[in-house]
Structures are given as C-alpha cells and as structure tokens.
Design a protein around this motif. Structure first.
Motif, PDB file in Angstrom:
ATOM      1  N   ARG A 108      40.720  42.566  48.106  1.00 39.76           N
ATOM      2  CA  ARG A 108      39.868  42.933  47.198  1.00 39.76           C
ATOM      3  C   ARG A 108      38.537  42.575  47.699  1.00 39.76           C
ATOM      4  O   ARG A 108      37.394  43.048  47.458  1.00 39.76           O
ATOM      5  N   TRP A 151      28.894  50.811  52.247  1.00 45.71           N
ATOM      6  CA  TRP A 151      30.419  51.182  52.355  1.00 45.71           C
ATOM      7  C   TRP A 151      30.792  51.353  53.801  1.00 45.71           C
ATOM      8  O   TRP A 151      31.926  51.512  54.122  1.00 45.71           O
ATOM      9  N   GLN A 163      34.348  49.514  44.530  1.00 48.93           N
ATOM     10  CA  GLN A 163      34.564  48.692  43.551  1.00 48.93           C
ATOM     11  C   GLN A 163      33.951  49.057  42.169  1.00 48.93           C
ATOM     12  O   GLN A 163      34.407  48.858  41.133  1.00 48.93           O
ATOM     13  N   LYS A 164      32.454  49.748  42.410  1.00 51.99           N
ATOM     14  CA  LYS A 164      31.949  50.001  41.064  1.00 51.99           C
ATOM     15  C   LYS A 164      32.574  51.251  40.479  1.00 51.99           C
ATOM     16  O   LYS A 164      32.605  51.084  39.315  1.00 51.99           O
ATOM     17  N   PHE A 173      36.021  51.587  40.578  1.00 50.03           N
ATOM     18  CA  PHE A 173      37.000  51.054  39.747  1.00 50.03           C
ATOM     19  C   PHE A 173      36.744  50.302  38.346  1.00 50.03           C
ATOM     20  O   PHE A 173      37.352  50.467  37.600  1.00 50.03           O
ATOM     21  N   GLU A 174      35.516  49.626  38.535  1.00 47.05           N
ATOM     22  CA  GLU A 174      35.060  49.270  37.329  1.00 47.05           C
ATOM     23  C   GLU A 174      34.400  50.069  35.996  1.00 47.05           C
ATOM     24  O   GLU A 174      34.569  49.715  35.012  1.00 47.05           O
ATOM     25  N   HIS A 183      43.100  55.994  47.371  1.00 54.64           N
ATOM     26  CA  HIS A 183      43.122  54.539  47.236  1.00 54.64           C
ATOM     27  C   HIS A 183      44.110  54.279  45.914  1.00 54.64           C
ATOM     28  O   HIS A 183      43.385  54.726  44.813  1.00 54.64           O
ATOM     29  N   ILE A 210      36.194  44.992  49.574  1.00 59.66           N
ATOM     30  CA  ILE A 210      35.501  45.827  48.853  1.00 59.66           C
ATOM     31  C   ILE A 210      34.696  45.399  47.817  1.00 59.66           C
ATOM     32  O   ILE A 210      33.993  46.119  47.138  1.00 59.66           O
ATOM     33  N   ALA A 211      34.465  44.181  47.781  1.00 60.54           N
ATOM     34  CA  ALA A 211      33.690  43.601  46.774  1.00 60.54           C
ATOM     35  C   ALA A 211      32.199  44.091  47.001  1.00 60.54           C
ATOM     36  O   ALA A 211      31.774  44.158  48.094  1.00 60.54           O
ATOM     37  N   ASN A 212      31.334  44.405  46.103  1.00 57.34           N
ATOM     38  CA  ASN A 212      29.954  44.907  46.410  1.00 57.34           C
ATOM     39  C   ASN A 212      29.968  45.977  46.905  1.00 57.34           C
ATOM     40  O   ASN A 212      28.970  46.242  47.780  1.00 57.34           O
ATOM     41  N   THR A 213      30.743  47.160  46.801  1.00 59.92           N
ATOM     42  CA  THR A 213      30.526  48.327  47.238  1.00 59.92           C
ATOM     43  C   THR A 213      30.903  49.292  46.349  1.00 59.92           C
ATOM     44  O   THR A 213      31.298  49.215  45.310  1.00 59.92           O
TER      45      THR A 213
END
Length: 399
Positions: free
Chosen positions: A97, A127, A106-107, A109-110, A66, A100-103
């Motif tokens: 975006r 997921w 995304q975690k 990435f953050e 990704h 993949i929010a709340n996946t």
C-alpha cells in the motif's frame, strides 16, 4: 484469446477514432457480459478487453486491473496488459500500500470517483513510479473505480501514449463499458475470495470438497493417509508465565516454521489444537505419502533448531503413522466441521504422547516404519497405549 502473448487485431479491423459508434460499443459490452468472457480467467479478460478497445479505435497502450481481495497475505492483484507483450500478474502484499500512497490510484480507491491524470504534477500526486507504468512513455491515465456491492474498491486504468491523450468520445466509450467491466471483475474477485478464504482456513482438499457440494452432515469417505501430529514442547508452562500477546506471537512464529514444511511436501493441515498441528498426506501410494510425511517432519525439526522468538526457543515432538481414516462432515444442523476420525487417528495421538514421555523428537509406528525404513531409525520398544489392547512397536529417529 487466453494466450499470454497478445497479438493485436488486424489493422483493417480497427476503426478510426472519429468513427466510434454505438453498435460497436454495445458489442463490447455484450462481450463483457456474455458467456465467452465469463469463462475467461483474469489474463483472458484483460487481454481480450485491451485488443477489443484498440480495434474500436481507442488508443489504449496500457490496461491494468487492480483487483482488491480478502487474503491474509495479499491485499490484491494487478493484471497488466500492453499490445504485443505478455500479460503481467503482480500479487500485492499488504505492505505494498505504501507504493501507491499519495497517487491518483489511491485517490480513486478513497473517493470512488473517476480521475484523468497526465504525466506532470497534479494535486493527487505522481504515478510514473508505479511498476506497471514506469518507463512506458504514457501521456495520460484514465482511472475508473470498480465499486463492488461490498468489500474494498478495485480499479481499472486505461493509459495512452498518444499526444493529447484520449479524446472525449474515447473517454465516453470507456465510461460506457465500466459498469459491465465492474460486474465481470466482481465475479472474479468473489471467486478468488471464496477460494483463498477456504484454502486459508480449511485447506485445499477440504475446500475442493465444499465447492463440489459435499457439505451434508454424515458424508464420510475412507482413505489411506500418512498422519503427522506435531506438538510444541513445554507450551503449558510457557503460556502460564508469559503475557498473552507474547504467547500468540510465539505460536505464530512456531507455526510459520511448521506449516510450510508440511504443505511443501503435499500435506494438508486439518486441525490446530492449541499448540499442536494435525496433518495428513492422502494417497494410494503408501511409501510415497509416508516419505513425504517423514520429509516434512525432518524439515520441521531442522527449522526449529535455530528457532528464537524474543529469546524463547522451541522444541517439538512429532508422531508419524500410516493407516485408514474416515474423512468428512460431523456436527449438528448448520454447524459442521470436516475432520478425520478412526482408530489410526487415535493411535497417532497416543504416539505423540510417548514422544514427551521418552523425550524423543520423532516417533513412528511400525506401519509407518515398514513403508520408509529410514537408516537412522532405531527401535524405541513396544508400548502399551491407552485404548489399545496390544503393545505398539515404535521407532525413533535419532538426529
């Protein structure tokens, strides 16, 4: 190795999971950092890595990269591999975006930290709905961040169907190769950013000149080209009476109709001059380039027939000409610009001014007319244009 349809290594070359060894892992790392891998595109990278991991005995049934980028339309690209299947490429628009929010992805990435997740509920969300994982019966994902020196974080995801998931030694193998995978992925991201930004802001032809090293002041070449200059009618009056945000929205909506019509026909937009667009269609075949420019002009006018932005319509005047132009760098010191100069560029600008004077939507020069001779073109007479000693014969296309 770069084939879309991947074929696994022969079974006899695969090592059982309990025989993973340092020498084999170092060989994989050397491949990721070596010339062979460096020459591969994204498809070759992900398929080569997937096959090599399976040959080591790591049961990777889904491998995805990704890669986040800088692009006005796309936030990034997903490259997905599975044994015996074509490699999938998904260009992700900015709005995706939300998918993949709340996946866990995304975690990662953050947090910029690795996550291992199974199919059930977990504190980082589900997921299985993500398109490249849906319906594949994957038991476990190992999600590793690919943290570049700067810019957005990318990720690699290793998925397996094996009950119980990856073993600790298998996870250690993946962790060992991630730094090398990060570096080779970052090179591809930088290439993509370089190309997409140059293409976005200056066009593909000019971008290719820059990347080939032709960036010195005064490097000019002559070329034959069809020229198109499109100007929005009544823009000054609109900009004087409308709020700035409305004007910008109107311009962007207008350009969304103009630019695709040009690029579809092989033209390149050289300049945005307020509400005007200067484009050129290079090539040695004058009839072909002029027909392409005329097709683009017709498409623009047709698209603008139904234009409406918050109740505001738009009309354009388009000038067409064919001639010789000088193309290259002008400027001073470190501030340079690629541009077209020459008498023929001046002429198309003057013709566009006549569009407004006569109320014509489309005017072409005699030179342009001689190359295409459209049946719906009529003479608009000879005109004395500023800066030109002789009268210039023009032709209008009556729609």
């Amino acid at each position: 190795m770069n084939d879309l349809l991947d074929i696994d290594y022969a079974v006899e070359t695969r090592a059982p999971a309990n025989s993973l060894n340092t020498t084999a892992v170092l060989g994989l790392i050397e491949w990721l950092t070596g010339d062979e891998c460096h020459a591969l595109d994204e498809v070759g990278l992900v398929s080569g890595l997937g096959r090599r991991l399976r040959a080591l005995g790591v049961p990777v049934d889904r491998l995805t990269l990704h890669l986040m980028t800088l692009h006005p339309e796309y936030i990034g690209r997903t490259i997905a591999w599975a044994p015996g299947e074509p490699v999938e490429i998904h260009d992700r628009e900015h709005g995706t975006r939300l998918a993949i929010a709340n996946t866990p992805l995304q975690k990662v990435f953050e947090s910029r930290e690795m996550l291992v997740v199974g199919p059930g509920q977990n504190p980082h969300g589900r997921w299985q709905h993500i398109d490249v994982f849906a319906g594949r019966g994957l038991v476990q994902l190992m999600i590793t961040p690919l943290c570049n020196a700067d810019g957005p974080v990318s990720a690699a995801i290793f998925g397996t169907k094996r009950p119980g998931g990856f073993t600790a030694p298998e996870m250690q193998v993946i962790e060992r190769i991630v730094p090398a995978l990060r570096n080779t992925s970052e090179l591809r991201i930088l290439r993509q950013v370089e190309l997409s930004l140059l293409d976005t802001y200056i066009g593909p032809l000019t971008a290719s000149r820059i990347l080939s090293g032709r960036i010195r002041q005064g490097e000019i070449e002559s070329m034959q080209a069809a020229l198109l200059l499109c100007d929005l009618r009544g823009f000054t009056e609109l900009s004087n009476r409308l709020p700035g945000e409305t004007v910008l929205g109107l311009l962007n909506a207008y350009f969304d109709h103009v630019i695709p019509a040009i690029t579809r026909e092989g033209g390149e937009v050289l300049k945005f001059m307020g509400d005007a667009v200067l484009a050129f269609f290079p090539g040695y075949d004058a009839a072909r380039t002029c027909n392409a420019a005329l097709s683009a002009a017709r498409a623009i006018l047709e698209a603008l027939d139904g234009f409406n932005y918050n109740g505001i319509g738009a009309k354009a005047g388009i000038a067409l000409h064919h001639g010789e132009v000088s193309y290259g760098n002008i400027g001073s010191g470190r501030r340079l610009d690629f541009t077209l100069i020459g008498g023929d560029v001046n002429l198309v600008s003057r013709i566009q001014g006549v569009c407004s004077e006569l109320g014509e939507a489309l005017l072409m020069s005699q030179d342009f007319f001689n190359e295409v001779r459209p049946e719906d073109a009529v003479s608009a007479g000879s005109h004395r244009l500023k800066g030109f000693a002789d009268g210039v014969e023009l032709y209008a296309v009556r729609r």
